[in-house]
Write a protein that holds these residues in place. Structure first.
Motif, PDB file in Angstrom:
ATOM      1  N   THR A  93      98.226  66.220  15.652  1.00  0.00           N
ATOM      2  CA  THR A  93      98.527  66.567  17.412  1.00  0.00           C
ATOM      3  C   THR A  93      99.104  67.726  17.548  1.00  0.00           C
ATOM      4  O   THR A  93     100.087  68.457  17.454  1.00  0.00           O
ATOM      5  N   ASN A 147      95.184  67.524  23.258  1.00  0.00           N
ATOM      6  CA  ASN A 147      94.828  66.763  24.575  1.00  0.00           C
ATOM      7  C   ASN A 147      96.079  66.055  24.266  1.00  0.00           C
ATOM      8  O   ASN A 147      95.380  64.394  23.842  1.00  0.00           O
ATOM      9  N   CYS A 176      94.893  62.305  25.143  1.00  0.00           N
ATOM     10  CA  CYS A 176      93.566  61.276  24.280  1.00  0.00           C
ATOM     11  C   CYS A 176      93.861  60.415  22.667  1.00  0.00           C
ATOM     12  O   CYS A 176      93.479  59.895  22.277  1.00  0.00           O
ATOM     13  N   GLU A 217      93.649  66.790  17.753  1.00  0.00           N
ATOM     14  CA  GLU A 217      93.383  66.579  19.262  1.00  0.00           C
ATOM     15  C   GLU A 217      94.956  67.446  19.573  1.00  0.00           C
ATOM     16  O   GLU A 217      95.978  66.849  19.163  1.00  0.00           O
ATOM     17  N   GLY A 223      89.051  68.738  17.489  1.00  0.00           N
ATOM     18  CA  GLY A 223      88.400  67.734  18.783  1.00  0.00           C
ATOM     19  C   GLY A 223      88.086  67.006  18.580  1.00  0.00           C
ATOM     20  O   GLY A 223      87.171  66.653  19.343  1.00  0.00           O
ATOM     21  N   SER A 224      89.083  66.055  18.191  1.00  0.00           N
ATOM     22  CA  SER A 224      88.856  65.116  17.676  1.00  0.00           C
ATOM     23  C   SER A 224      88.247  64.050  19.060  1.00  0.00           C
ATOM     24  O   SER A 224      87.440  63.046  19.117  1.00  0.00           O
ATOM     25  N   GLY A 225      88.954  64.046  20.328  1.00  0.00           N
ATOM     26  CA  GLY A 225      88.642  63.501  21.193  1.00  0.00           C
ATOM     27  C   GLY A 225      88.960  62.061  21.262  1.00  0.00           C
ATOM     28  O   GLY A 225      90.263  61.374  21.216  1.00  0.00           O
ATOM     29  N   LEU A 233      92.864  57.521  20.882  1.00  0.00           N
ATOM     30  CA  LEU A 233      92.258  57.796  19.704  1.00  0.00           C
ATOM     31  C   LEU A 233      93.407  56.854  19.115  1.00  0.00           C
ATOM     32  O   LEU A 233      92.687  56.117  17.689  1.00  0.00           O
TER      33      LEU A 233
END
Length: 448
Positions: free
Chosen positions: A316, A293, A296, A291, A268-270, A300
């Motif tokens: 991803t 999303n 992001c 991650e 969940g690196s955002g 990132l």
């Protein structure tokens, strides 16, 4: 002392640089092995020659087979124990069966030509890292943040130009790069470049070259340094997150206890702030930023380039599904779960290497409850803390404090290897205390 194999370092100028000891070792050999360019300096030898150009694996097997009868001389460039065949042979044979006669290494010659003291230099090899790899130079920039003077071995794939382009892509332009070709030979050539100039250079350098890198600025990690502030990270727009705020980030990194050669997961690196700061610690290791999303991804990746952390790989996809394909971690940080917290924690915990650490941040009461219930169900002791941070904000001509959302930080340590092993022995005396820890084997991480 007689040994089965004597490994002889041969200078590029051949006979003028050979010692009598090296010449005598070849003349007394039953079999000589090496590259034909080295063989030419020993015309007096009339015995069997094992040609390395037939293929390295085949050649190495022949050398080992011949060594059973002894009398094998292996010819190598420079110092065979400096990124050379010596290290390979020592992995295959006992040290008692090998002896070495070195000559000056390529690094020694390069620093001598440039007039550079080299007792603090670092040494890297880009040799043999093929372009078919995910990124043949993965981690090079991160390694180079740890020193100011480097000697790098190149090859026909990872040429000086390719290396310069990799540095350029990560904004690490503060280097003078000197290409040293055919060191010690009559065709020796030494040329200095800036990173940008070498990246654009069309010169085809001799395959026998070494690249010397001298730092020109102390601005490390893209000028952001270690433990960077929140403003140094590009964040997903239009929202101002997702980012683990600086104070919490530093506490989480402390709890993870990351070592230079370790593997880290940031789930969940955002914006990647935890992954990037972890990568600045794991400079000889690797960090996976997981991650799912797509909003992001660009920020990132941009943050990785801006901070020079080329040892971070963006994964991803959704956890826990993508975690099974990753290298086993020494440390895992979970900053987001998308409703799969228990599954992510279970898979991360199972994947941890011995003595690894799992750290979880929780903002909502629901997440706090999920983590606590998971720990209780698995009978795991936990270390939990609530972090309340207030930062100054202007109010007219004054300063006030603005409270941030409280964060729960959970830490778990894998005690498959006890923190204090059962075989710990302590012997007290008036002057000393001796502590003995049981050694354990750690998984190797490919590094430069």
């Amino acid at each position: 002392m007689m040994t089965n194999i004597v490994v002889i370092g041969v200078p590029e100028d051949g006979c003028p640089g050979l010692t009598s000891r090296a010449v005598n070792a070849v003349s007394q050999a039953r079999v000589v092995a090496g590259h034909p360019r080295h063989r030419q300096w020993f015309p007096q030898f009339e015995g069997p020659f094992l040609d390395m150009t037939q293929g390295f694996s085949t050649w190495l097997n022949q050398v080992i087979e011949e060594s059973e009868e002894g009398g094998v001389a292996v010819l190598a460039s420079g110092d065979p124990l400096f990124f050379g065949i010596g290290a390979t042979l020592l992995k295959k044979l006992p040290a008692s069966e090998l002896s070495f006669i070195p000559t000056l290494s390529s690094a020694h010659l390069a620093f001598t030509r440039l007039g550079l003291p080299w007792h603090d230099a670092c040494y890297l090899s880009c040799h043999g890292r093929r372009s078919s790899d995910r990124d043949a130079l993965h981690g090079l920039v991160a390694r180079m943040q740890q020193g100011s003077l480097f000697a790098m071995l190149t090859d026909t794939h990872n040429t000086p130009r390719v290396i310069a382009r990799h540095l350029q892509a990560y904004g690490d332009r503060h280097w003078t790069l000197t290409v040293c070709e055919q060191l010690g030979s009559p065709h020796e050539r030494i040329t200095a470049f800036s990173v940008d100039d070498l990246a654009q250079c069309e010169t085809v350098f001799d395959p026998l070259n070494m690249l010397v890198a001298q730092r020109g600025s102390e601005a490390r990690w893209g000028g952001h340094g270690q433990f960077a502030g929140d403003d140094s990270f590009l964040k997903r727009m239009p929202q101002k997150g997702l980012i683990t705020k600086q104070a919490v980030r530093h506490l989480a990194l402390t709890a993870l206890r990351i070592q230079p050669e370790q593997t880290v997961w940031d789930v969940g690196s955002g914006s990647g702030s935890i992954a990037i700061e972890a990568a600045k610690m794991a400079t000889r290791g690797q960090v996976f930023a997981v991650e799912c999303n797509p909003a992001c991804f660009d920020s990132l990746q941009a943050n990785c380039f801006a901070h020079g952390t080329d040892n971070v790989q963006l994964i991803t996809g959704s956890a826990p599904g993508v975690l099974s394909s990753l290298s086993a971690p020494n440390a895992v940080f979970v900053g987001g779960s998308r409703g799969a917290m228990a599954e992510i924690l279970s898979q991360s915990w199972a994947a941890l290497q011995d003595g690894g650490r799992l750290v979880v941040s929780a903002v909502t009461m629901d997440t706090v409850s999920e983590v606590y219930q998971w720990a209780k169900a698995n009978q795991l002791p936990l270390d939990a803390q609530v972090i309340n941070i207030s930062n100054t904000r202007p109010l007219a001509h004054y300063q006030r404090y603005q409270a941030e959302n409280p964060i729960h930080l959970f830490s778990f340590i894998d005690k498959k290897v006890p923190l204090y092993p059962s075989n710990l022995k302590m012997h007290d005396s008036a002057c000393s205390r001796k502590v003995q820890f049981k050694e354990r084997e750690c998984r190797n991480v490919p590094t430069f």
